[in-house]
Write a protein that holds these residues in place. Structure first.
Motif, PDB file in Angstrom:
ATOM      1  N   TYR A   1       0.786  -1.229   0.000  1.00 45.89           N
ATOM      2  CA  TYR A   1       0.000   0.000   0.000  1.00 45.89           C
ATOM      3  C   TYR A   1       0.820   1.283   0.000  1.00 45.89           C
ATOM      4  O   TYR A   1       0.524   2.204   0.721  1.00 45.89           O
TER       5      TYR A   1
ATOM      6  N   ARG B   1      -4.632   1.975  -6.670  1.00 49.28           N
ATOM      7  CA  ARG B   1      -5.334   0.815  -6.116  1.00 49.28           C
ATOM      8  C   ARG B   1      -6.453   0.394  -7.054  1.00 49.28           C
ATOM      9  O   ARG B   1      -7.245   1.235  -7.509  1.00 49.28           O
TER      10      ARG B   1
ATOM     11  N   VAL C   1      -7.890  -5.762  -2.843  1.00 54.76           N
ATOM     12  CA  VAL C   1      -7.328  -4.443  -3.126  1.00 54.76           C
ATOM     13  C   VAL C   1      -5.938  -4.676  -3.696  1.00 54.76           C
ATOM     14  O   VAL C   1      -5.051  -5.177  -3.020  1.00 54.76           O
ATOM     15  N   ARG C   2      -5.769  -4.338  -4.967  1.00 50.61           N
ATOM     16  CA  ARG C   2      -4.500  -4.591  -5.660  1.00 50.61           C
ATOM     17  C   ARG C   2      -3.750  -3.283  -5.855  1.00 50.61           C
ATOM     18  O   ARG C   2      -4.309  -2.291  -6.295  1.00 50.61           O
ATOM     19  N   SER C   3      -2.455  -3.286  -5.516  1.00 57.30           N
ATOM     20  CA  SER C   3      -1.586  -2.139  -5.805  1.00 57.30           C
ATOM     21  C   SER C   3      -1.124  -2.241  -7.250  1.00 57.30           C
ATOM     22  O   SER C   3      -0.661  -3.297  -7.686  1.00 57.30           O
TER      23      SER C   3
ATOM     24  N   ALA D   1      -5.366   3.454   1.989  1.00 52.72           N
ATOM     25  CA  ALA D   1      -6.551   3.061   1.230  1.00 52.72           C
ATOM     26  C   ALA D   1      -7.780   2.988   2.128  1.00 52.72           C
ATOM     27  O   ALA D   1      -7.722   2.475   3.249  1.00 52.72           O
TER      28      ALA D   1
ATOM     29  N   TYR E   1     -10.977   2.133  -9.249  1.00 53.81           N
ATOM     30  CA  TYR E   1      -9.543   2.410  -9.312  1.00 53.81           C
ATOM     31  C   TYR E   1      -9.307   3.767  -8.671  1.00 53.81           C
ATOM     32  O   TYR E   1     -10.072   4.708  -8.872  1.00 53.81           O
TER      33      TYR E   1
END
Length: 308
Positions: free
Chosen positions: A77, A82, A94-96, A127, A305
């Motif tokens: 993070y 995101r 939740v993808r970086s 986030a 996003y």
């Protein structure tokens, strides 16, 4: 167990107060049967030159054991956008994501929280995830390791669903609700997510408000029509309507969310029925400028996003 090939995804590391991230990653590494393999990977501490660290892969314990020598927990993070993804099992990831669309790491949140509908980075880079939990709005703040450290919940209110959450530069927040009859209600919250006031928009036949983001002019609000077209509204600093830019739809594509990119211009997330996800960058007039394609796993849905 046994020999095989390990594919490493890019991840983000935390070492004390310094955020580190890989700039190159070993991929397709052969793991020897019943032994271990050391892999040197590159990383770059924030604000410094490049360096390296070593991953040790050990397959003697029945499962591949991947360790990073000399660092603490893996966390995902810092220094990235995101991407919010709804998984087939009901959980939310939740993808970086780098500016080029590369996955830098991810955190999965269980289905008990509800369906993830929006992700928002605040001014500290933390986030915040908005969940629709049976019509309830659940706002979850994530810590540096990606775990949820605090939550605020509103609702449910008959016919209303939460659709967007935004943290403004002054610390106040906005919570957007959409009603089944087309109304939109934009809530103003204080820095602790306590309700202050609200205002209504609509209804407009066939349109639903799906996202909100602060911009240099004031704010942007994204509306989606049932025919697939989108409308990007420009609002002033008091969230009053100023103008709009209409974008026609594309067969098989659905607009999902809007955020403000590093250049101050909007970005719009689209997903195709095939699963492909494109992130559009718009220009200062809210017209299409360019796009990148974000990698997705089969059976998943991208819903939001947020750019750093």
């Amino acid at each position: 167990t046994g020999s095989g090939t390990m594919v490493l995804r890019d991840v983000v590391l935390s070492s004390g107060d310094t955020a580190d991230y890989f700039v190159n990653t070993a991929r397709g590494v052969t793991i020897p049967a019943g032994g271990s393999q050391e892999i040197t990977v590159g990383f770059r501490p924030r604000g410094t030159g490049s360096s390296s660290a070593t991953l040790t892969v050990n397959t003697t314990a029945g499962n591949a054991d991947v360790r990073l020598s000399g660092f603490g927990h893996i966390e995902s993070y810092n220094n990235a956008g995101r991407l919010l993804i709804n998984e087939a099992d009901g959980s939310t990831t939740v993808r970086s994501v780098s500016e080029q669309g590369t996955c830098l790491g991810a955190k999965n949140l269980p289905a008990i929280h509800g369906r993830g509908v929006d992700v928002e980075l605040d001014h500290t880079g933390v986030a915040n995830v908005l969940f629709d939990n049976g019509g309830r709005a659940r706002i979850a703040r994530m810590g540096v390791t990606g775990d949820i450290i605090s939550q605020t919940e509103f609702g449910p209110y008959g016919g209303w669903r939460p659709t967007a959450f935004s943290v403004r530069s002054d610390g106040t927040r906005r919570l957007l609700w959409s009603h089944v009859n087309g109304w939109a209600s934009l809530w103003s919250l204080d820095s602790n997510n306590a309700y202050r006031s609200h205002q209504y928009f609509g209804p407009y036949s066939g349109w639903s408000a799906i996202d909100y983001a602060q911009s240099a002019q004031g704010a942007k609000m994204l509306w989606a029509h049932e025919n697939g077209s989108l409308s990007v509204w420009t609002l002033d600093a008091s969230d009053q309507y100023l103008s709009y830019r209409w974008q026609h739809g594309y067969e098989g594509w659905e607009g999902q969310s809007l955020c403000i990119g590093a250049d101050g211009n909007p970005q719009v997330l689209w997903q195709n029925i095939s699963g492909q996800v494109n992130l559009w960058s718009l220009n200062a007039g809210d017209a299409y400028a360019s796009h990148i394609t974000l990698p997705m796993d089969s059976g998943t849905t991208a819903t939001s996003y947020s750019a750093r």
